[in-house]
Design a protein around this motif. Structure first.
Motif, PDB file in Angstrom:
ATOM      1  N   LEU A  31       0.830  -1.214   0.000  1.00 15.20           N
ATOM      2  CA  LEU A  31       0.000   0.000   0.000  1.00 15.20           C
ATOM      3  C   LEU A  31       0.863   1.263   0.000  1.00 15.20           C
ATOM      4  N   LYS A  32       1.981   1.209   0.705  1.00  9.34           N
ATOM      5  CA  LYS A  32       2.891   2.366   0.756  1.00  9.34           C
ATOM      6  C   LYS A  32       3.439   2.677  -0.633  1.00  9.34           C
ATOM      7  N   ARG A  33       3.910   1.627  -1.296  1.00 16.28           N
ATOM      8  CA  ARG A  33       4.550   1.833  -2.601  1.00 16.28           C
ATOM      9  C   ARG A  33       3.539   2.171  -3.695  1.00 16.28           C
ATOM     10  N   LEU A  34       2.469   1.371  -3.767  1.00 12.03           N
ATOM     11  CA  LEU A  34       1.507   1.549  -4.861  1.00 12.03           C
ATOM     12  C   LEU A  34       0.600   2.758  -4.653  1.00 12.03           C
ATOM     13  N   GLY A  35       0.378   3.121  -3.369  1.00 13.82           N
ATOM     14  CA  GLY A  35      -0.520   4.242  -3.074  1.00 13.82           C
ATOM     15  C   GLY A  35      -0.050   5.555  -3.673  1.00 13.82           C
ATOM     16  N   LYS A  36       1.269   5.619  -3.991  1.00 15.17           N
ATOM     17  CA  LYS A  36       1.829   6.859  -4.554  1.00 15.17           C
ATOM     18  C   LYS A  36       1.558   6.964  -6.053  1.00 15.17           C
ATOM     19  N   ILE A  37       1.269   5.833  -6.708  1.00 14.49           N
ATOM     20  CA  ILE A  37       1.178   5.899  -8.181  1.00 14.49           C
ATOM     21  C   ILE A  37      -0.182   5.457  -8.743  1.00 14.49           C
ATOM     22  N   VAL A  38      -1.067   4.962  -7.890  1.00 15.10           N
ATOM     23  CA  VAL A  38      -2.370   4.493  -8.396  1.00 15.10           C
ATOM     24  C   VAL A  38      -3.412   4.664  -7.283  1.00 15.10           C
ATOM     25  N   SER A  39      -4.688   4.799  -7.673  1.00 10.71           N
ATOM     26  CA  SER A  39      -5.763   4.928  -6.673  1.00 10.71           C
ATOM     27  C   SER A  39      -6.091   3.546  -6.112  1.00 10.71           C
ATOM     28  N   ILE A  40      -5.901   3.380  -4.790  1.00 17.96           N
ATOM     29  CA  ILE A  40      -6.136   2.071  -4.174  1.00 17.96           C
ATOM     30  C   ILE A  40      -7.394   2.106  -3.322  1.00 17.96           C
ATOM     31  N   VAL A  41      -8.235   1.090  -3.493  1.00 19.45           N
ATOM     32  CA  VAL A  41      -9.412   0.918  -2.625  1.00 19.45           C
ATOM     33  C   VAL A  41      -9.217  -0.404  -1.873  1.00 19.45           C
ATOM     34  N   PRO A  42      -8.898  -0.343  -0.558  1.00 19.48           N
ATOM     35  CA  PRO A  42      -8.717  -1.599   0.185  1.00 19.48           C
ATOM     36  C   PRO A  42     -10.071  -2.170   0.623  1.00 19.48           C
ATOM     37  N   ILE A  43     -10.202  -3.494   0.561  1.00 17.86           N
ATOM     38  CA  ILE A  43     -11.444  -4.127   1.021  1.00 17.86           C
ATOM     39  C   ILE A  43     -11.109  -5.343   1.886  1.00 17.86           C
TER      40      ILE A  43
END
Length: 344
Positions: A178-190
């Motif tokens: 989440l740390k790495r990808l959250g900077k480059i794409v919109s993340i929706v955690p479920i």
């Protein structure tokens, strides 16, 4: 500029901008909405969604439930065999879905093998690489001298990250991803397969996850800093309070009080997927499709892609000669202008 006509027009414009415009009669400006609608209906649009999580969390089922059609890789592969992949591979499946005359080209990007190894070190690398490759592809298309009228868009608009319903906290692999990808794409955690938790456990788990996200400085969609107005902020605050969504997916229908409902049948009853009293699947679907689909695309283009574009154009090794640009720019005397603009 002191002619009577200019002063009259200037005065009229000033009056209009201050008073909120009283037109003398019907102009028909609103018709532009119909024009935009009919153009979009003809052209259709693209939506690219990535699903990430270890195997067995119901990723394929959830995607099928979201779009009420067999769109996952598992459903589209004849004689599909469930094997745990030795490495993280990425598979894309595209479909054109049509509803009430609106066409959507949906691409589902699956990440088999993620989180399934004994050593999961750097298992996010192939995913990170894929997301950036799509930005690079789009950037190269944009920089061509003869651009396509419509650049094919394979950029990831949304990444759904599946958390196992452990009831504990975020695991190190979750935090790293989440740390790495959250900077480059919109993340929706479920929270996947949330029917394994009681209502109290679910609430506590959600609260712990929100604490962990804040403690690690992880930003998930929708981010506060991108809210455009107070109305949007109120709507998004409500979403932020209920993230991560606790969901259950199924493509099976059952009879409940004479009505057919999507649900999971157990010995002690039926969990209705679209019933908000049972799970938050409806909230997730509303966010992804009914209220924020366009916003997800806008955030991808205006924020994530823009950040990538600026970084790449500022890198001295962005070799324009590959694109056949450098000679053209020099011949046209625009190389200096290009250089200065790329550093904005």
């Amino acid at each position: 500029h002191n002619s009577p006509t200019f002063l009259f027009v200037y005065g009229l414009n000033k009056l209009s901008s201050e008073s909120g415009t009283d037109l003398f009669g019907y102009v028909g400006i609103e018709a532009v909405l119909d024009q935009m609608r009919s153009k979009t209906m003809k052209a259709g649009f693209e939506f690219n969604i990535m699903v990430v999580g270890q195997s067995g969390l119901g990723k394929s089922t959830l995607v099928n439930t979201l779009f009420k059609s067999k769109v996952s890789r598992k459903s589209c592969t004849p004689n599909y065999e469930e094997k745990i992949s030795k490495t993280v591979k990425l598979h894309t499946v595209s479909h054109v879905i049509e509803e009430k005359g609106v066409k959507m080209k949906l691409t589902v990007i699956d990440t088999p093998g993620f989180g399934d190894q004994i050593n999961n070190e750097n298992c996010w690398e192939p995913i990170l690489k894929y997301v950036n490759e799509q930005y690079e592809k789009y950037l190269r298309e944009e920089l061509h001298v003869n651009r396509k009228r419509r650049i094919p868009d394979s950029r990831v608009h949304c990444c759904i990250y599946f958390l196992p319903a452990t009831g504990h906290r975020l695991r190190p692999i979750d935090v790293e991803f989440l740390k790495r990808l959250g900077k480059i794409v919109s993340i929706v955690p479920i929270i996947a397969k949330a029917d394994t938790l009681t209502i109290e456990e679910r609430q506590e788990f959600k609260e712990r996850i929100r604490q962990d996200l804040a403690a690690n400085g992880i930003h998930v969609y929708p981010q506060k800093e991108y809210d455009e107005d107070p109305e949007e902020r109120i709507l998004n605050d409500r979403i932020r309070e209920s993230i991560p969504f606790a969901v259950v997916g199924t493509d099976k229908e059952h009879q409940v009080n004479g009505n057919k409902v999507l649900g999971r049948k157990t010995k002690w009853g039926i969990i209705e997927v679209e019933n908000v009293a049972h799970c938050e699947f409806a909230n997730l679907r509303d966010l992804l499709i009914r209220s924020h689909l366009q916003d997800l695309k806008d955030v991808t283009h205006n924020i994530h892609y823009e950040t990538y574009r600026v970084r790449r154009l500022n890198e001295s090794n962005m070799d324009f000669s590959e694109l056949g640009l450098s000679t053209w720019l020099l011949e046209n005397g625009t190389a200096d202008k290009w250089e200065s603009e790329s550093h904005l």
